[in-house]
Scaffold this motif. Structure first.
Motif, PDB file in Angstrom:
ATOM      1  N   GLY A 127       0.835  -1.200   0.000  1.00 21.75           N
ATOM      2  CA  GLY A 127       0.000   0.000   0.000  1.00 21.75           C
ATOM      3  C   GLY A 127       0.867   1.245   0.000  1.00 21.75           C
ATOM      4  O   GLY A 127       2.055   1.189  -0.316  1.00 21.75           O
ATOM      5  N   TYR A 128       0.242   2.337   0.373  1.00 15.04           N
ATOM      6  CA  TYR A 128       0.924   3.618   0.331  1.00 15.04           C
ATOM      7  C   TYR A 128       0.916   4.291   1.683  1.00 15.04           C
ATOM      8  O   TYR A 128      -0.004   4.114   2.476  1.00 15.04           O
ATOM      9  N   GLY A 129       1.943   5.083   1.897  1.00 14.35           N
ATOM     10  CA  GLY A 129       2.051   5.901   3.089  1.00 14.35           C
ATOM     11  C   GLY A 129       2.638   7.238   2.669  1.00 14.35           C
ATOM     12  O   GLY A 129       2.541   7.630   1.507  1.00 14.35           O
ATOM     13  N   GLU A 130       3.292   7.891   3.618  1.00 11.17           N
ATOM     14  CA  GLU A 130       3.848   9.200   3.306  1.00 11.17           C
ATOM     15  C   GLU A 130       5.203   9.346   3.982  1.00 11.17           C
ATOM     16  O   GLU A 130       5.390   8.907   5.111  1.00 11.17           O
ATOM     17  N   VAL A 131       6.139   9.980   3.249  1.00 13.17           N
ATOM     18  CA  VAL A 131       7.465  10.234   3.805  1.00 13.17           C
ATOM     19  C   VAL A 131       7.788  11.719   3.708  1.00 13.17           C
ATOM     20  O   VAL A 131       7.244  12.431   2.871  1.00 13.17           O
ATOM     21  N   LEU A 132       8.675  12.166   4.574  1.00 10.19           N
ATOM     22  CA  LEU A 132       9.173  13.532   4.589  1.00 10.19           C
ATOM     23  C   LEU A 132      10.625  13.479   4.130  1.00 10.19           C
ATOM     24  O   LEU A 132      11.440  12.771   4.718  1.00 10.19           O
ATOM     25  N   VAL A 133      10.960  14.227   3.070  1.00 11.33           N
ATOM     26  CA  VAL A 133      12.303  14.208   2.503  1.00 11.33           C
ATOM     27  C   VAL A 133      12.829  15.641   2.441  1.00 11.33           C
ATOM     28  O   VAL A 133      12.105  16.567   2.066  1.00 11.33           O
ATOM     29  N   LYS A 134      14.093  15.816   2.807  1.00 11.68           N
ATOM     30  CA  LYS A 134      14.728  17.132   2.746  1.00 11.68           C
ATOM     31  C   LYS A 134      15.089  17.459   1.302  1.00 11.68           C
ATOM     32  O   LYS A 134      15.704  16.650   0.609  1.00 11.68           O
ATOM     33  N   VAL A 135      14.693  18.659   0.870  1.00 17.23           N
ATOM     34  CA  VAL A 135      15.010  19.146  -0.477  1.00 17.23           C
ATOM     35  C   VAL A 135      15.568  20.550  -0.318  1.00 17.23           C
ATOM     36  O   VAL A 135      14.846  21.470   0.038  1.00 17.23           O
ATOM     37  N   GLY A 136      16.850  20.729  -0.604  1.00 15.05           N
ATOM     38  CA  GLY A 136      17.463  22.040  -0.430  1.00 15.05           C
ATOM     39  C   GLY A 136      17.373  22.463   1.022  1.00 15.05           C
ATOM     40  O   GLY A 136      17.746  21.734   1.930  1.00 15.05           O
ATOM     41  N   ALA A 137      16.827  23.674   1.249  1.00 17.07           N
ATOM     42  CA  ALA A 137      16.680  24.178   2.609  1.00 17.07           C
ATOM     43  C   ALA A 137      15.343  23.795   3.212  1.00 17.07           C
ATOM     44  O   ALA A 137      15.088  24.039   4.380  1.00 17.07           O
ATOM     45  N   GLY A 138      14.464  23.167   2.411  1.00 19.00           N
ATOM     46  CA  GLY A 138      13.135  22.817   2.893  1.00 19.00           C
ATOM     47  C   GLY A 138      12.921  21.321   2.935  1.00 19.00           C
ATOM     48  O   GLY A 138      13.846  20.518   2.796  1.00 19.00           O
ATOM     49  N   ARG A 139      11.688  20.962   3.150  1.00 24.98           N
ATOM     50  CA  ARG A 139      11.296  19.555   3.201  1.00 24.98           C
ATOM     51  C   ARG A 139      10.028  19.384   2.390  1.00 24.98           C
ATOM     52  O   ARG A 139       9.257  20.313   2.236  1.00 24.98           O
ATOM     53  N   THR A 140       9.813  18.177   1.888  1.00 20.51           N
ATOM     54  CA  THR A 140       8.616  17.884   1.111  1.00 20.51           C
ATOM     55  C   THR A 140       8.012  16.567   1.562  1.00 20.51           C
ATOM     56  O   THR A 140       8.739  15.628   1.883  1.00 20.51           O
ATOM     57  N   ASN A 141       6.694  16.529   1.603  1.00 15.56           N
ATOM     58  CA  ASN A 141       5.970  15.301   1.912  1.00 15.56           C
ATOM     59  C   ASN A 141       5.602  14.651   0.583  1.00 15.56           C
ATOM     60  O   ASN A 141       5.105  15.334  -0.309  1.00 15.56           O
ATOM     61  N   GLN A 142       5.831  13.346   0.471  1.00 19.75           N
ATOM     62  CA  GLN A 142       5.536  12.641  -0.773  1.00 19.75           C
ATOM     63  C   GLN A 142       4.869  11.302  -0.473  1.00 19.75           C
ATOM     64  O   GLN A 142       5.124  10.679   0.554  1.00 19.75           O
ATOM     65  N   ILE A 143       4.042  10.864  -1.408  1.00 16.30           N
ATOM     66  CA  ILE A 143       3.429   9.539  -1.312  1.00 16.30           C
ATOM     67  C   ILE A 143       4.529   8.515  -1.516  1.00 16.30           C
ATOM     68  O   ILE A 143       5.386   8.667  -2.396  1.00 16.30           O
ATOM     69  N   ALA A 144       4.501   7.449  -0.712  1.00 12.68           N
ATOM     70  CA  ALA A 144       5.559   6.449  -0.778  1.00 12.68           C
ATOM     71  C   ALA A 144       4.986   5.047  -0.654  1.00 12.68           C
ATOM     72  O   ALA A 144       3.921   4.841  -0.068  1.00 12.68           O
ATOM     73  N   ALA A 145       5.731   4.111  -1.231  1.00 14.71           N
ATOM     74  CA  ALA A 145       5.409   2.688  -1.127  1.00 14.71           C
ATOM     75  C   ALA A 145       6.686   1.960  -0.739  1.00 14.71           C
ATOM     76  O   ALA A 145       7.789   2.444  -0.961  1.00 14.71           O
TER      77      ALA A 145
END
Length: 187
Positions: A127-145
């Motif tokens: 299934g799917y969940g969500e991860v937080l990944v650092k991008v540059g100086a910020g962070r992004t939430n993305q759908i993950a499997a």
């Protein structure tokens, strides 16, 4: 000759006034119609640089005609040199720094491969969940499997193995380095 100089000066001043007062309105109205003035291979040929050169040509020509003994042709030559110098200074002192200062927070999701993240919403084996990944100086939430078909719990550190169909496929992260950064700098 004086009419040419006055026309160039007046046109440049009019362009400046219209740009300052109605800049956004004109920009939206002509959206892209003046792009031909910016030649792709020559970043220096921008409308502001061109118009500043034309304005300087007119102003310098008028000054030379009225305050020096120079006549028509010599005044035009000296005015052209002044126009090139002013246009170059405008480019170096204003246009290039403004171009360089335009930063974007945009990123491609494909750039996230190899990055370390943290599970925010648990990821089931199929299934799917969500991860937080650092991008540059910020962070992004993305759908993950789960890449390995394992359950990944909230708070676990993961590494992005692959990106398919706008979904990050992640695996449990055991340590090591992330793209040249030490583990402590990854998040």
């Amino acid at each position: 000759m004086e009419q040419l100089f006055w026309s160039c000066l007046a046109g440049g001043v009019l362009f400046a006034v219209v740009t300052v007062i109605f800049g956004d309105l004109v920009s939206h109205a002509v959206d892209g119609m003046l792009d031909f003035l910016s030649v792709d291979g020559h970043r220096k040929l921008k409308p502001m640089v061109i118009v500043s050169g034309i304005t300087a040509f007119g102003g310098a020509g008028l000054l030379l005609l009225h305050y020096t003994p120079l006549g028509g042709a010599p005044a035009v030559v000296v005015s052209l040199v002044a126009a090139v110098v002013v246009a170059y200074v405008v480019y170096v002192a204003y246009v290039r720094p403004m171009d360089d200062s335009e930063n974007s927070t945009a990123f491609s999701i494909r750039e996230l491969t190899g990055r370390i993240g943290e599970v925010l919403v648990p990821i089931p084996p199929r299934g799917y969940g969500e991860v937080l990944v650092k991008v540059g100086a910020g962070r992004t939430n993305q759908i993950a499997a789960s890449f390995d078909g394992e359950t990944l719990h909230a708070g676990e550190r993961v590494v992005v193995v692959e990106v398919r169909d706008d979904t990050l496929f992640v695996s449990r992260f055991d340590g090591g380095t992330e793209r040249g950064h030490t583990e402590g700098n990854a998040n």
